[in-house]
Design a protein around this motif. Sequence first.
Motif, PDB file in Angstrom:
ATOM      1  N   UNK A  80       0.830  -1.206   0.000  1.00  0.00           N
ATOM      2  CA  UNK A  80       0.000   0.000   0.000  1.00  0.00           C
ATOM      3  C   UNK A  80       0.861   1.252   0.000  1.00  0.00           C
ATOM      4  N   UNK A  81       1.913   1.246   0.790  1.00  0.00           N
ATOM      5  CA  UNK A  81       2.822   2.394   0.845  1.00  0.00           C
ATOM      6  C   UNK A  81       3.446   2.649  -0.532  1.00  0.00           C
ATOM      7  N   UNK A  82       3.825   1.577  -1.221  1.00  0.00           N
ATOM      8  CA  UNK A  82       4.394   1.724  -2.564  1.00  0.00           C
ATOM      9  C   UNK A  82       3.369   2.341  -3.516  1.00  0.00           C
ATOM     10  N   UNK A  86       3.620   6.102  -5.606  1.00  0.00           N
ATOM     11  CA  UNK A  86       3.994   5.897  -7.005  1.00  0.00           C
ATOM     12  C   UNK A  86       2.827   6.032  -7.977  1.00  0.00           C
ATOM     13  N   UNK A  87       1.611   6.141  -7.457  1.00  0.00           N
ATOM     14  CA  UNK A  87       0.425   6.198  -8.303  1.00  0.00           C
ATOM     15  C   UNK A  87      -0.364   7.483  -8.048  1.00  0.00           C
ATOM     16  N   UNK A  88      -1.413   7.674  -8.851  1.00  0.00           N
ATOM     17  CA  UNK A  88      -2.331   8.777  -8.629  1.00  0.00           C
ATOM     18  C   UNK A  88      -3.422   8.324  -7.666  1.00  0.00           C
ATOM     19  N   UNK A  89      -3.655   9.104  -6.619  1.00  0.00           N
ATOM     20  CA  UNK A  89      -4.636   8.774  -5.583  1.00  0.00           C
ATOM     21  C   UNK A  89      -5.914   9.547  -5.869  1.00  0.00           C
ATOM     22  N   UNK A  90      -7.037   8.857  -5.881  1.00  0.00           N
ATOM     23  CA  UNK A  90      -8.338   9.486  -6.124  1.00  0.00           C
ATOM     24  C   UNK A  90      -9.235   9.300  -4.911  1.00  0.00           C
ATOM     25  N   UNK A 124       7.573  14.423  -6.418  1.00  0.00           N
ATOM     26  CA  UNK A 124       8.543  14.455  -5.307  1.00  0.00           C
ATOM     27  C   UNK A 124       8.011  15.116  -4.043  1.00  0.00           C
ATOM     28  N   UNK A 125       7.280  16.210  -4.180  1.00  0.00           N
ATOM     29  CA  UNK A 125       6.769  16.902  -3.001  1.00  0.00           C
ATOM     30  C   UNK A 125       5.724  16.070  -2.269  1.00  0.00           C
ATOM     31  N   UNK A 126       4.790  15.484  -3.020  1.00  0.00           N
ATOM     32  CA  UNK A 126       3.738  14.677  -2.415  1.00  0.00           C
ATOM     33  C   UNK A 126       4.318  13.388  -1.841  1.00  0.00           C
ATOM     34  N   UNK A 127       5.229  12.749  -2.577  1.00  0.00           N
ATOM     35  CA  UNK A 127       5.834  11.516  -2.085  1.00  0.00           C
ATOM     36  C   UNK A 127       6.582  11.756  -0.784  1.00  0.00           C
ATOM     37  N   UNK A 128       7.303  12.887  -0.705  1.00  0.00           N
ATOM     38  CA  UNK A 128       8.043  13.207   0.514  1.00  0.00           C
ATOM     39  C   UNK A 128       7.094  13.416   1.688  1.00  0.00           C
ATOM     40  N   UNK A 131       5.559   9.940   2.710  1.00  0.00           N
ATOM     41  CA  UNK A 131       6.522   9.094   3.422  1.00  0.00           C
ATOM     42  C   UNK A 131       6.795   9.644   4.814  1.00  0.00           C
ATOM     43  N   UNK A 132       6.970  10.960   4.926  1.00  0.00           N
ATOM     44  CA  UNK A 132       7.222  11.564   6.236  1.00  0.00           C
ATOM     45  C   UNK A 132       6.031  11.352   7.167  1.00  0.00           C
ATOM     46  N   UNK A 133       4.813  11.551   6.643  1.00  0.00           N
ATOM     47  CA  UNK A 133       3.624  11.365   7.467  1.00  0.00           C
ATOM     48  C   UNK A 133       3.475   9.944   7.952  1.00  0.00           C
ATOM     49  N   UNK A 134       3.691   8.991   7.073  1.00  0.00           N
ATOM     50  CA  UNK A 134       3.584   7.586   7.471  1.00  0.00           C
ATOM     51  C   UNK A 134       4.657   7.219   8.491  1.00  0.00           C
ATOM     52  N   UNK A 135       5.886   7.709   8.280  1.00  0.00           N
ATOM     53  CA  UNK A 135       6.972   7.415   9.217  1.00  0.00           C
ATOM     54  C   UNK A 135       6.692   7.988  10.603  1.00  0.00           C
ATOM     55  N   UNK A 136       6.082   9.158  10.660  1.00  0.00           N
ATOM     56  CA  UNK A 136       5.838   9.813  11.946  1.00  0.00           C
ATOM     57  C   UNK A 136       4.628   9.250  12.693  1.00  0.00           C
TER      58      UNK A 136
END
Length: 212
Positions: A80-82, A86-90, A124-128, A131-136
Amino acid sequence: MRQNTLSRCVMDVIELESFLNSPPRGFSTERCAGYTVVKWDQENSCVFIDEIQSSKGNVIFCNSPGREITVRTLGEYTDLRRQLTSMTIYILVSACTNTTVEEKRNRDVPDLRYYVVAINGSHPMIRWEMERGLDQTISSVAGESYSVDVDVSAALQGWVGENFQNLVDAEKVKPTWKDTHFTIKYRSDALFDIPYWFGFSKRQFKISYHGR
């Protein structure tokens, strides 16, 4: 948003009826009596939309898990994280509006319009931010159950701007956005999951974006 410009786009906001009448690349619609079935390319998109009642009947997004996505193993979470990065979220959001006439009549039910929000998870901005939100917010996926709300309200408002308005009864009205999140639920098999049972495992982070 069109897939051939995906690398340059961060997000898009499309009124539901426009989305159904002219679906983006990778989507198709089939209209039957009383409902519309939406099919989509699962290799490039994450669709988190429940069945919805529109002005033209029920709308069903095939194979969508809905607004709440449940994962039960580390492998499911990793997959799910991948997808999210890597995809467009709707997702589907609601725009609630009260006109001056409605306020004078003390009407409690606002005009409601639905919009599909498409977010480029590979940008890049959304992926960052994802990832940061999930890690925190996710400290462990091995022995703890949790729920994480991924809120896109800040990105949505930043994209449409402060001057965005709907036309309701010939009056321009600034909407109040609702249902601007989707939820990831991890369900552990641990018998003594104390944080979950006491409600301490509910978390949230926001995806933000300002400008086009």
